[in-house]
Design a protein around this motif. Sequence first.
Motif, PDB file in Angstrom:
ATOM      1  N   PRO A 346       0.829  -1.210   0.000  1.00 18.22           N
ATOM      2  CA  PRO A 346       0.000   0.000   0.000  1.00 18.22           C
ATOM      3  C   PRO A 346       0.860   1.256   0.000  1.00 18.22           C
ATOM      4  O   PRO A 346       1.849   1.340   0.755  1.00 18.22           O
ATOM      5  CB  PRO A 346      -0.808  -0.115   1.302  1.00 18.22           C
ATOM      6  N   LEU A 347       0.508   2.226  -0.818  1.00 14.87           N
ATOM      7  CA  LEU A 347       1.286   3.460  -0.885  1.00 14.87           C
ATOM      8  C   LEU A 347       1.318   4.171   0.469  1.00 14.87           C
ATOM      9  O   LEU A 347       2.298   4.830   0.806  1.00 14.87           O
ATOM     10  CB  LEU A 347       0.694   4.385  -1.950  1.00 14.87           C
ATOM     11  N   ALA A 348       0.246   4.029   1.241  1.00 17.84           N
ATOM     12  CA  ALA A 348       0.197   4.681   2.548  1.00 17.84           C
ATOM     13  C   ALA A 348       1.248   4.142   3.507  1.00 17.84           C
ATOM     14  O   ALA A 348       1.626   4.808   4.472  1.00 17.84           O
ATOM     15  CB  ALA A 348      -1.196   4.522   3.160  1.00 17.84           C
ATOM     16  N   ASP A 349       1.740   2.914   3.256  1.00 14.04           N
ATOM     17  CA  ASP A 349       2.748   2.312   4.125  1.00 14.04           C
ATOM     18  C   ASP A 349       4.174   2.623   3.682  1.00 14.04           C
ATOM     19  O   ASP A 349       5.127   2.182   4.316  1.00 14.04           O
ATOM     20  CB  ASP A 349       2.570   0.791   4.168  1.00 14.04           C
ATOM     21  N   ASP A 351       7.233   5.427   2.122  1.00 14.41           N
ATOM     22  CA  ASP A 351       7.700   6.814   2.138  1.00 14.41           C
ATOM     23  C   ASP A 351       8.111   7.232   0.734  1.00 14.41           C
ATOM     24  O   ASP A 351       8.266   6.418  -0.158  1.00 14.41           O
ATOM     25  CB  ASP A 351       8.888   6.962   3.098  1.00 14.41           C
ATOM     26  N   GLY A 352       8.291   8.533   0.561  1.00 14.35           N
ATOM     27  CA  GLY A 352       8.792   9.032  -0.708  1.00 14.35           C
ATOM     28  C   GLY A 352       7.692   9.313  -1.702  1.00 14.35           C
ATOM     29  O   GLY A 352       6.494   9.201  -1.408  1.00 14.35           O
ATOM     30  N   PRO A 353       8.073   9.667  -2.928  1.00 15.21           N
ATOM     31  CA  PRO A 353       7.088  10.026  -3.954  1.00 15.21           C
ATOM     32  C   PRO A 353       6.217   8.854  -4.348  1.00 15.21           C
ATOM     33  O   PRO A 353       6.641   7.696  -4.316  1.00 15.21           O
ATOM     34  CB  PRO A 353       7.950  10.504  -5.129  1.00 15.21           C
ATOM     35  N   ILE A 354       4.977   9.141  -4.722  1.00 12.30           N
ATOM     36  CA  ILE A 354       4.041   8.092  -5.142  1.00 12.30           C
ATOM     37  C   ILE A 354       4.468   7.500  -6.464  1.00 12.30           C
ATOM     38  O   ILE A 354       4.426   6.285  -6.660  1.00 12.30           O
ATOM     39  CB  ILE A 354       2.606   8.673  -5.241  1.00 12.30           C
ATOM     40  N   HIS A 355       4.842   8.369  -7.408  1.00 17.90           N
ATOM     41  CA  HIS A 355       5.254   7.898  -8.728  1.00 17.90           C
ATOM     42  C   HIS A 355       6.741   7.592  -8.689  1.00 17.90           C
ATOM     43  O   HIS A 355       7.575   8.481  -8.603  1.00 17.90           O
ATOM     44  CB  HIS A 355       4.953   8.951  -9.801  1.00 17.90           C
ATOM     45  N   ARG A 356       7.045   6.295  -8.722  1.00 23.47           N
ATOM     46  CA  ARG A 356       8.427   5.867  -8.593  1.00 23.47           C
ATOM     47  C   ARG A 356       9.212   6.176  -9.850  1.00 23.47           C
ATOM     48  O   ARG A 356       8.693   6.122 -10.955  1.00 23.47           O
ATOM     49  CB  ARG A 356       8.482   4.357  -8.325  1.00 23.47           C
TER      50      ARG A 356
END
Length: 359
Positions: A346-349, A351-356
């Motif tokens: 999950p993105l919420a878990d 760190d860092g930018p959403i778009h890798r």
Amino acid sequence: MRDLLGQVLELLPDQAVALARIIDRTGAGPRETGAAMVVTGDGRVLGSLSGGCVESAVLTTADQVLLDGQASLERFAAADQFTVGLPCGGEIEVFVERLDHTDLPVLLALHTALEVHHPVAYATTLEARPDRKLLRLGDCAPWRGLDHDAAALLAAGHNGLIGAQEWTPGLAERPRTFVQVFRSPARMILAGANDYTRALTVAAANLGYHVTVVDARETFTTPSRFPAADEVVVDWPHRYMEAEQSAGRIDERTVLCVLTHDPKFDVPLLATALRLPATAFIGALGSRRAHADRTARLREAGVPDTEIARVRSPLGLDVAANTPEETAISILAQILATRGNATAQPLADLDGPIHRRPD
């Protein structure tokens, strides 16, 4: 655009032209994204966007673009008695831009890449004064925050829109951009003619895959059962895979999903696929017990454990999928995560930018 490029290159040293391209399409339409029409300064028209439905309106726009140099973005929906539009009921978005001799270097580079059959993407920002970029595989040079998104489209082998959702003239970073890819789409080969396969063909086609369904059972393997598939082939899957490899149609982007649930199909196909020099993903649907049995049979067939470990099975991510449609999303999510070397968490878990930004 490919068909008109040579003519454009001949014209540009002496005159400017207006290039109109379909950059987006919804529903039925006469031509695909990337279809192009060129209007010269002396009024000649090369190519076509719709077979006559919207050309007159685009011609008027092209004349204005040639006059002031400001690009134009127009959308055409279904026609009625008062408006220009598409009788087929679809909707297209058309971008019209001015090209002149200053654009020759990037267009000549595009022409050279096409001549030698190198995969390439031609990106154009949808701004009043467009910015243009030619991208090749492995080229990660930064470009307006769009380079990684454009590279992903090139890797997948299909056109697309990236950047901001709305057209904002003068936007400095990540402007809305049309990426036209000159490369065959990535392949997905689905072995087994069943409901899970049908759901996966629909979802995979939406991601731009060229989808083939193959099964030896003629009664079940029909185009009418798999309308979203590009090809429906009646053959033993392992024999089909061998023939495609011999023909040079399997590469490092090819995805294979074995959905047959039958050892007499599964084992020969997986044994064949694991010997291929290049594939992107090999997965097999089934329970842990079924995969344990499949693994034992592959060992008996002489496949080493290091190769068997490449098979993703049970196939898919843990998203509580039950229906064929849910399972298709689970499988595609795993393929996307594998292709992008992502965590699938999950993105919420994280760190860092959403778009890798991949390495």
